[in-house]
Scaffold this motif. Sequence first.
Motif, PDB file in Angstrom:
ATOM      1  N   PHE A 150       0.696  -1.296  -0.031  1.00  0.00           N
ATOM      2  CA  PHE A 150      -0.037  -0.027   0.052  1.00  0.00           C
ATOM      3  C   PHE A 150       0.919   1.338  -0.025  1.00  0.00           C
ATOM      4  CE2 PHE A 150      -3.485  -2.566   2.271  1.00  0.00           C
ATOM      5  CZ  PHE A 150      -3.888  -2.996   1.017  1.00  0.00           C
ATOM      6  N   ILE A 151       1.938   1.331   0.738  1.00  0.00           N
ATOM      7  CA  ILE A 151       2.937   2.302   0.896  1.00  0.00           C
ATOM      8  C   ILE A 151       3.489   2.612  -0.407  1.00  0.00           C
ATOM      9  CG2 ILE A 151       5.061   3.473   1.877  1.00  0.00           C
ATOM     10  CD1 ILE A 151       4.295   1.728   4.393  1.00  0.00           C
ATOM     11  N   ASN A 152       3.679   1.433  -1.194  1.00  0.00           N
ATOM     12  CA  ASN A 152       4.537   1.643  -2.469  1.00  0.00           C
ATOM     13  C   ASN A 152       3.447   2.115  -3.484  1.00  0.00           C
ATOM     14  OD1 ASN A 152       6.644   1.554  -3.985  1.00  0.00           O
ATOM     15  ND2 ASN A 152       6.338  -0.678  -4.809  1.00  0.00           N
ATOM     16  N   ILE A 153       2.364   1.845  -3.323  1.00  0.00           N
ATOM     17  CA  ILE A 153       1.297   2.063  -4.363  1.00  0.00           C
ATOM     18  C   ILE A 153       1.030   3.801  -4.375  1.00  0.00           C
ATOM     19  CG2 ILE A 153      -1.196   1.839  -5.068  1.00  0.00           C
ATOM     20  CD1 ILE A 153      -0.846  -1.166  -4.441  1.00  0.00           C
ATOM     21  N   GLY A 154       0.885   3.993  -2.998  1.00  0.00           N
ATOM     22  CA  GLY A 154       0.514   5.407  -2.630  1.00  0.00           C
ATOM     23  C   GLY A 154       1.717   6.320  -3.293  1.00  0.00           C
ATOM     24  N   LEU A 155       2.907   5.813  -3.141  1.00  0.00           N
ATOM     25  CA  LEU A 155       4.163   6.759  -3.614  1.00  0.00           C
ATOM     26  C   LEU A 155       4.090   6.737  -5.005  1.00  0.00           C
ATOM     27  CD1 LEU A 155       6.760   8.371  -2.907  1.00  0.00           C
ATOM     28  CD2 LEU A 155       7.954   6.028  -3.381  1.00  0.00           C
ATOM     29  N   VAL A 156       3.859   5.703  -5.692  1.00  0.00           N
ATOM     30  CA  VAL A 156       3.774   5.680  -7.231  1.00  0.00           C
ATOM     31  C   VAL A 156       2.504   6.583  -7.884  1.00  0.00           C
ATOM     32  CG1 VAL A 156       3.586   4.265  -9.170  1.00  0.00           C
ATOM     33  CG2 VAL A 156       4.931   3.591  -7.275  1.00  0.00           C
ATOM     34  N   THR A 157       1.462   6.520  -7.169  1.00  0.00           N
ATOM     35  CA  THR A 157       0.288   7.259  -7.672  1.00  0.00           C
ATOM     36  C   THR A 157       0.576   8.803  -7.255  1.00  0.00           C
ATOM     37  OG1 THR A 157      -1.112   5.686  -7.072  1.00  0.00           O
ATOM     38  CG2 THR A 157      -1.992   7.710  -7.042  1.00  0.00           C
ATOM     39  N   PHE A 158       1.070   9.086  -6.178  1.00  0.00           N
ATOM     40  CA  PHE A 158       1.506  10.730  -5.854  1.00  0.00           C
ATOM     41  C   PHE A 158       2.337  11.217  -6.821  1.00  0.00           C
ATOM     42  CE2 PHE A 158       4.441  13.502  -3.601  1.00  0.00           C
ATOM     43  CZ  PHE A 158       3.656  14.479  -3.568  1.00  0.00           C
ATOM     44  N   LEU A 159       3.661  10.435  -7.057  1.00  0.00           N
ATOM     45  CA  LEU A 159       4.744  11.038  -8.004  1.00  0.00           C
ATOM     46  C   LEU A 159       4.222  11.052  -9.512  1.00  0.00           C
ATOM     47  CD1 LEU A 159       7.884   9.136  -6.667  1.00  0.00           C
ATOM     48  CD2 LEU A 159       7.034  11.457  -6.433  1.00  0.00           C
ATOM     49  N   THR A 160       3.355  10.110  -9.955  1.00  0.00           N
ATOM     50  CA  THR A 160       2.738  10.215 -11.060  1.00  0.00           C
ATOM     51  C   THR A 160       1.854  11.347 -11.380  1.00  0.00           C
ATOM     52  OG1 THR A 160       2.844   7.768 -11.308  1.00  0.00           O
ATOM     53  CG2 THR A 160       1.574   8.502 -13.139  1.00  0.00           C
ATOM     54  N   VAL A 194      13.568  -1.156 -14.570  1.00  0.00           N
ATOM     55  CA  VAL A 194      14.254  -1.443 -13.208  1.00  0.00           C
ATOM     56  C   VAL A 194      13.540  -2.575 -12.794  1.00  0.00           C
ATOM     57  CG1 VAL A 194      14.893  -0.683 -11.163  1.00  0.00           C
ATOM     58  CG2 VAL A 194      15.657   0.669 -13.057  1.00  0.00           C
ATOM     59  N   SER A 195      12.345  -2.463 -12.931  1.00  0.00           N
ATOM     60  CA  SER A 195      11.352  -3.558 -12.002  1.00  0.00           C
ATOM     61  C   SER A 195      11.500  -4.849 -12.645  1.00  0.00           C
ATOM     62  CB  SER A 195       9.887  -2.992 -11.970  1.00  0.00           C
ATOM     63  OG  SER A 195       9.263  -2.518 -13.270  1.00  0.00           O
ATOM     64  N   CYS A 196      11.479  -4.483 -14.184  1.00  0.00           N
ATOM     65  CA  CYS A 196      11.481  -5.898 -14.776  1.00  0.00           C
ATOM     66  C   CYS A 196      12.905  -6.408 -14.760  1.00  0.00           C
ATOM     67  CB  CYS A 196      11.177  -5.754 -16.356  1.00  0.00           C
ATOM     68  SG  CYS A 196       9.639  -5.263 -16.603  1.00  0.00           S
ATOM     69  N   ALA A 197      14.083  -5.694 -14.638  1.00  0.00           N
ATOM     70  CA  ALA A 197      15.353  -6.297 -14.466  1.00  0.00           C
ATOM     71  C   ALA A 197      15.677  -6.918 -13.147  1.00  0.00           C
ATOM     72  CB  ALA A 197      16.352  -5.044 -14.719  1.00  0.00           C
ATOM     73  N   GLY A 198      14.863  -6.363 -12.167  1.00  0.00           N
ATOM     74  CA  GLY A 198      15.109  -7.031 -10.862  1.00  0.00           C
ATOM     75  C   GLY A 198      14.593  -8.568 -11.015  1.00  0.00           C
ATOM     76  N   TYR A 199      13.501  -8.860 -11.613  1.00  0.00           N
ATOM     77  CA  TYR A 199      13.310 -10.220 -11.555  1.00  0.00           C
ATOM     78  C   TYR A 199      14.134 -11.156 -12.179  1.00  0.00           C
ATOM     79  CZ  TYR A 199       8.387  -8.574 -10.315  1.00  0.00           C
ATOM     80  OH  TYR A 199       7.309  -7.988  -9.668  1.00  0.00           O
ATOM     81  N   ILE A 200      15.018 -10.632 -12.928  1.00  0.00           N
ATOM     82  CA  ILE A 200      16.039 -11.321 -13.626  1.00  0.00           C
ATOM     83  C   ILE A 200      17.393 -11.259 -12.731  1.00  0.00           C
ATOM     84  CG2 ILE A 200      17.607 -11.532 -15.541  1.00  0.00           C
ATOM     85  CD1 ILE A 200      15.416 -10.281 -17.139  1.00  0.00           C
ATOM     86  N   CYS A 201      17.724 -10.211 -12.285  1.00  0.00           N
ATOM     87  CA  CYS A 201      19.028  -9.937 -11.475  1.00  0.00           C
ATOM     88  C   CYS A 201      18.996 -10.486 -10.033  1.00  0.00           C
ATOM     89  CB  CYS A 201      19.506  -8.529 -11.382  1.00  0.00           C
ATOM     90  SG  CYS A 201      19.722  -7.852 -13.312  1.00  0.00           S
ATOM     91  N   PHE A 397       9.779  -1.757  -5.914  1.00  0.00           N
ATOM     92  CA  PHE A 397       8.866  -3.160  -6.282  1.00  0.00           C
ATOM     93  C   PHE A 397       9.590  -4.490  -5.587  1.00  0.00           C
ATOM     94  CE2 PHE A 397       6.975  -0.330  -9.336  1.00  0.00           C
ATOM     95  CZ  PHE A 397       5.719  -0.677  -9.281  1.00  0.00           C
ATOM     96  N   HIS A 398      11.265  -4.372  -5.632  1.00  0.00           N
ATOM     97  CA  HIS A 398      11.701  -5.562  -4.864  1.00  0.00           C
ATOM     98  C   HIS A 398      12.296  -5.150  -3.524  1.00  0.00           C
ATOM     99  CE1 HIS A 398      11.700  -7.323  -8.876  1.00  0.00           C
ATOM    100  NE2 HIS A 398      11.861  -6.070  -9.435  1.00  0.00           N
ATOM    101  N   ASN A 399      12.312  -3.907  -3.195  1.00  0.00           N
ATOM    102  CA  ASN A 399      12.747  -3.503  -1.897  1.00  0.00           C
ATOM    103  C   ASN A 399      11.994  -3.170  -1.010  1.00  0.00           C
ATOM    104  OD1 ASN A 399      14.598  -0.852  -0.251  1.00  0.00           O
ATOM    105  ND2 ASN A 399      15.412  -2.703  -0.361  1.00  0.00           N
ATOM    106  N   ARG A 400      10.749  -2.826  -1.237  1.00  0.00           N
ATOM    107  CA  ARG A 400       9.335  -2.663  -0.370  1.00  0.00           C
ATOM    108  C   ARG A 400       9.597  -3.971   0.765  1.00  0.00           C
ATOM    109  NH1 ARG A 400       5.819  -6.354  -1.385  1.00  0.00           N
ATOM    110  NH2 ARG A 400       5.353  -6.797  -3.534  1.00  0.00           N
ATOM    111  N   HIS A 401       8.983  -3.767   1.967  1.00  0.00           N
ATOM    112  CA  HIS A 401       8.881  -4.484   2.825  1.00  0.00           C
ATOM    113  C   HIS A 401       7.916  -5.727   2.527  1.00  0.00           C
ATOM    114  CE1 HIS A 401       8.957  -5.793   7.269  1.00  0.00           C
ATOM    115  NE2 HIS A 401       7.841  -6.523   6.967  1.00  0.00           N
TER     116      HIS A 401
END
Length: 509
Positions: A150-160, A194-201, A397-401
Motif C-alpha cells: 500500500f505504501i509503494n502504491i501510494g508513492l507511485v500514484t503521488f509521483l505520477t 528497473v522493476s523488470c530487470a529485478g526479476y532477472i537480477c 517493487f523489490h525493496n519494499r517490505h
Amino acid sequence: MRSYSCCSSINFPRSGLLNPLIRSPQPGIHCVPFNSHFPYRLYFKLSGSRIQKYGHSSTRHRLVVAVMDWDSSFSLDDRVDSDGSVGYSFSSSEGEESDGDIILNPITDVDIPTSRDQFHQSDDALTVTAQKLTMMGRSQRRSRIKYGIFINIGLVTFLTVLLLLLDSHAWRIVRLPLPPFHLICPFTASAVLVSCAGYICVPLFRISRMQQIISKWPARHSSKKGTATMGGLFLIPIGVVVAEVLVGFSSIEVSGACAATIAFATIGLMDDFLRLVKRRKNGLYPWIRILLEVAVGTWFYFWLCTRNISSPYSIKMVVPLPLPLGLVCMGGSYLLLTSFCFVSMANGVELTDGLDGLAGGTAALSFIGMSIAVLPICSDLSVFGASMAGACVGFLFHNRHKASVFMGDTGTLALGGALAAMAACTGMFFPLLITSGVIVLEVLSVILQVSYFNTTKHVHGIGRRLFRMVPLHYHLESCGVKEPVIVAGAYVVSSILMLYAAYVGLISV
C-alpha cells in the motif's frame, strides 16, 4: 510350516550385578550371557526347528528370551516373577499367512517408559499455544507485507499525478516550449525497466551468494540475513542510460552528472566487493573512501570550470537563494561546497538505507524535488532527475517490505553522488538541503550521538547517549514503532519537504 512362540521377561533388580549366565527355566529354552555395554537389541536366527538367540542388556535390566515349539505344554504367557518382573509375549502363531508378523501383547497394565518418552513428552496445551503464536506471527508478517504494498502504491500514484501536472503546466514555469511528457516519460521508462530487470537480477544475486551481512544491524533484523544485495548494479545503469538516451547524448550537464554517478557507484562497488567477496568486515577503509569521494567532488568542480554549462544569468559558481538574498557568488569556496555536498549526500543515503524501502523512496522524492527546482535552469538535467527517480521507484517493487534485495553501497553512494551533481551543476544546494531533509536528519542523528557521547565521556568519565540507536530510524524502531510505519512517515515528511524545496528553487531563479 512350523510356528514358534517366544516370550521375554524384563527384570529390574534392586541391587547387585547381573548374573553372567541367565538360567533357563524349562528344557528347550536356550539362554546366553549378555553384554552390558549395549542397549536392548534382539537378534533371531532360524536354524532348523529352533531359533538361536542373542541378546544385550544394560546394567539395570535383565532380558530373558525363551523359544519353544507351539505344541509344548509349557507357557509363559501369564508369568510374573515374584521380584516384580513384567512379562511380554511375542506371538507369531496367528496362522501360516502371518508368520512374518510380530505382535506385541502386554500382559499386565504396567508400561515401561523409554528414555525417549521421558524426554519427549507431548504437552497438548503447550503445542496449541505455540501454534497460535506462530499463526499470529505469520499474520503480522502478512499485514506488514500488505502495508509495504500500500505504501509503494501510494508513492507511485503521488509521483505520477505530480509529474503529469508538471508536464501539463511546464510552459508556465520555464516560459519555453517543452516536449510533451517531458518528465513523466523518463520516470515511467526507468521504473518499468528497473522493476523488470529485478526479476532477472535478484535470482542471479542469490545464486552468486551476494547476500547482505547484518553484523552491524540490530538483532531484530536477523531475519534479513541472506537477503540479496548490490541491487545498484541494475538500478544505476538503467537510470543513467535512460536519461542519456532521452536527451540524445547531447547535454553536457547530463553527461557530467552521469559520470559523477558512475564514479560513486564504482566506489560503492569496491566497498561491496571487499565486504562480500573478500569477507572484509568494513569493506574499504573509511579514510580511503572519504579520500575517493573528495577526489570525485574536486574533479567535478574543475570540470564545471572548464565547461560551458547552464547557470543563473550565465554566472558560474553562484548559489541561488530566495529574496532578499538572491544570487550569492561563492568564488573559490564553491570547491569546498561541492566536495562537502558530494561526501555528505553519498554517506547520508547510505545511512538511510537501513529499513526496507526507506532509502529508495526518500531518494526518489529528492530527485523529483531537484528536477522541479532545476527545470528553469537546465531542462535536460531535470530529465536526468526524473529518470533516477523512476529507477528508485522501480527498485521499490523489490525493496519494499519485505525486501528481496538491498541497494548496497553500489546504489546508495551513486544516488547521493547523483543528487550532489545536480546541485553542483546549477547551484541549487539550498533546495537540495530541503528536499533531502530526511537524509539530513539521519546524518545529524549520528553526528549528535557521537559528539554527545565523546563530550560526556570527557566530562563525566562515562559516555551518555541521546538516542537508543543511530541512525534515527533505528531509534524509532527501538521505541516500538513498526518498520512500515517509520517508512510511511518518512515518505510523508519527504513529500512535504519536496514540494517546499521545489517552490523555493523556482522562486530563487
